[in-house]
Design an enzyme around this catalytic site. Structure first.
Site, PDB file in Angstrom:
ATOM      1  N   ILE A 183       1.268  -0.957   0.031  1.00 27.34           N
ATOM      2  CA  ILE A 183       0.259  -0.057   0.146  1.00 27.34           C
ATOM      3  C   ILE A 183       0.973   1.170   0.097  1.00 27.34           C
ATOM      4  CG2 ILE A 183      -1.997   0.664   1.106  1.00 27.34           C
ATOM      5  CD1 ILE A 183      -2.131  -1.733   2.870  1.00 27.34           C
ATOM      6  N   HIS A 184       0.653   1.850  -0.878  1.00 23.61           N
ATOM      7  CA  HIS A 184       1.800   3.249  -0.973  1.00 23.61           C
ATOM      8  C   HIS A 184       0.898   4.573  -1.567  1.00 23.61           C
ATOM      9  CE1 HIS A 184       2.151   1.948  -5.451  1.00 23.61           C
ATOM     10  NE2 HIS A 184       3.177   3.138  -5.118  1.00 23.61           N
ATOM     11  N   ARG A 185       0.015   4.378  -2.655  1.00 23.84           N
ATOM     12  CA  ARG A 185      -0.306   5.319  -3.535  1.00 23.84           C
ATOM     13  C   ARG A 185      -1.248   6.358  -2.808  1.00 23.84           C
ATOM     14  NH1 ARG A 185      -0.236   3.306  -8.490  1.00 23.84           N
ATOM     15  NH2 ARG A 185      -0.711   5.024  -9.909  1.00 23.84           N
TER      16      ARG A 185
END
Length: 351
Positions: free
Chosen positions: A202-204
């Site tokens: 999860i990074h956006r």
């Protein structure tokens, strides 16, 4: 012939690992690292593991707003390009580094070659969508990974200089997957068994910057009760703290990992949950069901083929995907045969 290659983010390091080795056999290549990814775990380790030649220039731009990053990149890239006077500028993907490099080249009347051209999410709220559209419209050579990308360019009136060469990330996964098996001990280090865990990333900003989205994702993963391995991105950690969100014990949090460790985690997972474009593809390449934490994807082929489920930040859909999603069809070949870098080299050579 002298080529200046511009990179700045993890996916671009992986693509450059496949392409630069080919280019440097025939041409002079100068690499500019913008420093868009500046954390050692997010940058330096990739150069070390993948054997990418050390960049001749590191601009050390670092984080900041889109205007700050892109503006500073324009200034500093232009200085290097004027000094080096290349015959071509090569850019990858859809980051601020990509756009800055393409704009500098266009203003200086230097041909732009864009690897991974033609991708579209059709969501212009995404900075990546803006970057890729603008880059494609100033490029002379457009190397697409799929036929869908070719059609996207045709629909925008771009037909000249378009070549469907397949996906250079497929080149990379074939090559480095074997090396990862030999060199990575990540499964032992984090104490997980093959095919007994789900891998998540999860990074956006579209997920981390909005509390309701990140909360839904965290709650869904917690409630799934599945064993999940999560290499935690620094941005995600920042917002987890800000929103006071915590993962349950079924989520094994680990530090960001290098490419070889990531490939091993992907290869040995039972399925993958991600908001990364690159990881979606790698899941497909490695025959892993993928649950995508986005509202759309550029990799529509993976969805149409039944191997990728788009769930956005909908808690119920995430839970359903994590617990029950299985591919619905035999996997098809959309991304070439692992020789994309060679095709790119041959086309540049002919030009």
């Amino acid at each position: 012939m002298k080529i200046v290659t511009i990179i700045g983010a993890r996916p671009q390091f992986i693509k450059a690992a496949a392409v630069s080795k080919k280019i440097r056999k025939k041409f002079e290549e100068i690499t500019i690292h913008t420093g868009q990814h500046y954390d050692k775990n997010m940058s330096d380790i990739f150069f070390e593991e993948l054997g990418i030649p050390k960049p001749e220039y590191n601009l050390n731009i670092g984080s900041g707003s889109h205007g700050y990053q892109t503006g500073n990149m324009l200034i500093k890239i232009e200085e290097v390009v004027i000094k080096e006077s290349p015959d071509m500028i090569l850019v990858y993907g859809d980051t601020n580094s990509t756009l800055a490099g393409a704009l500098v080249a266009s203003k200086l009347l230097i041909p732009v070659a864009h690897i991974e051209a033609g991708l579209r999410s059709f969501n212009k709220n995404m900075p990546e969508e803006q970057n890729r559209i603008l880059t494609d419209h100033v490029s002379k050579l457009l190397f697409t990974p799929t036929e869908t990308a070719v059609k996207n360019l045709e629909n925008e009136g771009i037909r000249d200089g378009v070549y469907n060469v397949g996906d250079v990330m497929y080149d990379a996964i074939l090559h480095f997957g074997k090396i990862a098996e030999e060199k990575s001990d990540i499964l032992n280090r984090i104490d997980v068994d093959k095919n007994k865990y789900i891998l998540a990333t999860i990074h956006r900003a579209e997920n981390t910057n909005y509390e309701y989205r990140l909360r839904n994702i965290v709650e869904a993963l917690n409630e799934s009760k599945e064993q999940i391995v999560l290499p935690l991105h620094p941005r995600t950690q920042k917002y987890l703290n800000e929103y006071n969100l915590k993962f349950n014990d079924n989520i094994k949090i680990i530090e960001p990992v290098g490419y070889l460790d990531m490939v091993m985690l992907e290869k040995n997972s039972s399925k993958i949950v991600t908001d990364s474009g690159g990881v979606q593809k790698e899941a497909f390449f490695l025959n892993k069901p993928c649950i995508t934490l986005r509202d759309e994807t550029e990799w529509v082929e993976t969805v149409e083929n039944g191997w990728n489920m788009i769930v956005g930040a909908d808690k119920d859909k995430i839970l359903e995907g994590v617990c029950n999603f299985k591919p619905t069809a035999e996997k098809l070949n959309y991304f070439g045969y692992g020789n994309s870098a060679e095709k790119i080299l041959n086309i540049i050579d002919k030009m």
